[in-house]
Design a protein around this motif. Structure first.
Motif, mmCIF file in Angstrom:
data_model
loop_
_atom_site.group_PDB
_atom_site.id
_atom_site.type_symbol
_atom_site.label_atom_id
_atom_site.label_comp_id
_atom_site.label_asym_id
_atom_site.label_seq_id
_atom_site.Cartn_x
_atom_site.Cartn_y
_atom_site.Cartn_z
ATOM 1 N N UNK A 343 0.829 -1.209 0.000
ATOM 2 C CA UNK A 343 0.000 0.000 0.000
ATOM 3 C C UNK A 343 0.861 1.256 0.000
ATOM 4 N N UNK A 344 1.921 1.226 0.818
ATOM 5 C CA UNK A 344 2.819 2.385 0.893
ATOM 6 C C UNK A 344 3.455 2.669 -0.460
ATOM 7 N N UNK A 345 3.945 1.611 -1.102
ATOM 8 C CA UNK A 345 4.619 1.793 -2.380
ATOM 9 C C UNK A 345 3.664 2.283 -3.458
ATOM 10 N N UNK A 346 2.442 1.792 -3.398
ATOM 11 C CA UNK A 346 1.452 2.219 -4.389
ATOM 12 C C UNK A 346 1.171 3.709 -4.263
ATOM 13 N N UNK A 347 1.085 4.176 -3.023
ATOM 14 C CA UNK A 347 0.844 5.604 -2.814
ATOM 15 C C UNK A 347 2.006 6.430 -3.356
ATOM 16 N N UNK A 348 3.241 5.953 -3.116
ATOM 17 C CA UNK A 348 4.411 6.719 -3.562
ATOM 18 C C UNK A 348 4.469 6.788 -5.076
ATOM 19 N N UNK A 351 1.443 9.062 -6.535
ATOM 20 C CA UNK A 351 1.432 10.522 -6.333
ATOM 21 C C UNK A 351 2.487 10.937 -5.326
ATOM 22 N N UNK A 352 3.256 11.935 -5.666
ATOM 23 C CA UNK A 352 4.235 12.496 -4.755
ATOM 24 C C UNK A 352 3.556 13.411 -3.729
ATOM 25 N N UNK A 353 2.287 13.741 -3.961
ATOM 26 C CA UNK A 353 1.561 14.616 -3.043
ATOM 27 C C UNK A 353 1.300 13.943 -1.686
ATOM 28 N N UNK A 354 1.421 12.619 -1.643
ATOM 29 C CA UNK A 354 1.164 11.913 -0.397
ATOM 30 C C UNK A 354 2.464 11.684 0.386
ATOM 31 N N UNK A 355 3.382 12.603 0.259
ATOM 32 C CA UNK A 355 4.683 12.471 0.903
ATOM 33 C C UNK A 355 4.580 12.423 2.426
ATOM 34 N N UNK A 356 3.660 13.181 3.015
ATOM 35 C CA UNK A 356 3.502 13.189 4.463
ATOM 36 C C UNK A 356 3.094 11.809 4.992
#
Length: 554
Positions: A343-348, A351-356
């Protein structure tokens, strides 16, 4: 009669349900439930006999009762073997079939009942009946099972020094005696003395219920099942990460249920990191660099990422961490952790907007790594013991002696070191096999441990060779302890299995006592210990040369 047997059956069934619902079904509880099932067959048959007047149904119920009784003998023998051998006892298939075969053959003969060789009716009804040679053969078989089971439990109970373990076996022994004795009373009163005495119902059923209470008490009160092992495995399995523990040869010695099955990790086989990274490394260059570091820098913590992609399945991302297990600067194994970061990798990647969110998850991962670091410290403690005997290993002994010897010499404290090995151990391996040889080593270590003081240190020196360090010990005390160890080992009987006679072994021992000391200054304690063990080894050689089974003081 029916009411008595029905009440006892209800009690047995209630105990069965209680055990099944309330307890973790370990290996010993499986054997107990198997044993308990055959206990319930007897009252079922007895109830059936007294609730029908049809001869063909009566003979069916009678046969059911005695088939259950004959299988009960095998059940209590298997139960006794588990109690004696411990919760890790796993009989092979040939052993089980050998123990079970007589009961199966007699059960078949009772079901067939050729020419009424098992039981014959009186006046056309089985309410009163005459028993034949098959019945008496079944009685003889039960006596054989009983004698063998009692012998196993009694012999083991005599060897135990721990009161709790001894009480556990005595409880089980009492249960087997009861489940055998009351059917004997039933046989005597209601079969042999039937012409002269009135029928007394429910004797065997009552004996089965009473013995069952003793067996259950033996399991519960004295904790005969391996709670420690169950608890340890549960703790490891409840972690949210996959854990793989490797030894110094990269062989997998522990793996929890959260390790991804797609990686092909197999217990007791070397891990093939080259194949895993070649197939699943997220970045091939990072995978190659990880392998170089893994092989060349044993003390480093390493990290890489895997991407597992199979047809018709979503891609899974794993974070792989390795941490060394070091003792005295020497690599003793590694811990590999696999964290699912799909899940973490998919978010990265999306989108880079989910950096937090990514940073927060990384902090959680670091926190988990700290938890695993604490777990590694516990694993290091496990690495100082010998896996077969539970004694300290040679490495721990030598590290301990380096400190102890310097302190003893500085303050002129007497101490002694014993070195012994099992006489003619090669003959044991040649005649009985390596499994029995391992059992001889294990049981010998247990016997020696029971003869030592709390402050003494027993360590496996290598193979069948052991070392004992005796702090604050004079020459006279050391000689007395050495002789006591030799006598305990000589009197120790070790089961050889498969109907063979128990094995008795002896040990030869070399001893060195440092008692009257001058003010010695040691420049190199390791060199001093090497010289010390050379002397002790020479004494051990003299003990063997002079006839074995003796102690020689250098």
């Amino acid at each position: 009669m029916t009411g008595i047997d029905l009440g006892l059956l209800a009690s047995l069934f209630a105990i069965f349900i209680y055990v099944f619902i309330k307890h973790v079904i370990s290996a010993q509880y499986k054997v107990y439930l198997f044993f308990h099932f055959f206990m319930m067959i007897w009252p079922v048959g007895q109830i059936g006999v007294h609730t029908t007047e049809q001869p063909h149904l009566q003979i069916a119920y009678i046969t059911l009762s005695f088939v259950g009784l004959s299988m009960l003998g095998f059940g209590w023998l298997l139960f006794a073997k588990f109690l004696v051998s411990g919760s890790y006892y796993k009989p092979n298939r040939s052993t089980v079939l050998l123990l079970l075969a007589p009961s199966i053959l007699l059960s078949a003969a009772m079901i067939w009942n050729p020419s009424h060789a098992f039981v014959a009716p009186v006046h056309g009804s089985y309410e009163e009946r005459v028993y034949g040679p098959v019945f008496w053969s079944m009685i003889l078989l039960l006596i054989t099972y009983f004698v063998y089971s009692v012998q196993l439990l009694w012999r083991k109970a005599r060897l135990l020094s721990d009161r709790t373990d001894k009480a556990r076996l005595v409880n089980a022994l009492a249960g087997i005696i009861i489940v055998f004795a009351l059917p004997v009373v039933d046989l005597t009163v209601n079969v042999i003395l039937d012409p002269w005495l009135p029928v007394i119902p429910g004797i065997t059923s009552f004996g089965i219920l009473l013995s069952d209470i003793f067996f259950l008490t033996s399991l519960q009160k004295h904790r005969s099942f391996d709670l420690v092992r169950i608890a340890q495995q549960d703790v490891v399995d409840t972690l949210s990460v996959g854990i793989i523990v490797l030894d110094e040869h990269d062989v997998v010695i522990e793996v929890n249920r959260n390790v991804c099955p797609k990686l092909g990790i197999a217990l007791w086989k070397p891990i093939n990191l080259t194949a895993i990274l070649s197939a699943h490394a997220l970045q091939p260059e990072a995978g190659e660099a990880f392998l170089l570091e893994f092989r060349g820098h044993a003390s480093k913590r390493l990290h890489t990422e895997l991407a597992i992609e199979l047809p018709n399945e979503p891609k899974q991302y794993l974070s792989l961490h390795t941490a060394p297990i070091l003792i005295g600067g020497s690599l003793k194994g590694r811990v590999i952790t696999l964290q699912d970061i799909t899940e973490l990798k998919s978010h990265v990647l999306k989108s880079q907007e989910q950096n937090n969110s990514l940073q927060e998850r990384n902090r959680a991962l670091i926190y988990m790594q700290d938890e695993l670091f604490q777990a590694n410290r516990k694993l290091e403690q496990m690495a100082v013991t010998d896996s077969l005997t539970g004694c300290f290993n040679r490495r721990f002994l030598m590290q301990q002696l380096e400190h102890e010897v310097q302190t003893n010499l500085r303050y002129r404290i007497p101490f002694a070191i014993l070195l012994f090995d099992i006489d003619l151990f090669k003959h044991v391996n040649d005649n009985y096999g390596h499994l029995v040889g391992d059992e001889v080593i294990k049981r010998t270590a247990e016997a020696v441990r029971g003869a030592l003081r709390r402050t003494d240190i027993l360590a496996r020196y290598g193979g069948e060779e052991f070392t004992v360090y005796l702090p604050h010990t004079s020459k006279e005390q050391a000689e007395m302890l050495a002789q006591r160890i030799r006598e305990v080992v000589e009197s120790n009987e070790i089961p050889a299995g498969r109907g063979r006679a128990p094995i008795s072994v002896t040990i030869s021992m070399g001893m060195h006592v440092v008692e009257e000391q001058t003010d010695i200054q040691i420049a190199d304690v390791k060199s001093y210990l090497r010289d010390l063990f050379t002397k002790i080894d020479t004494a051990l050689y003299r003990a063997k040369h002079n006839g074995r089974n003796r102690v020689v003081n250098h």
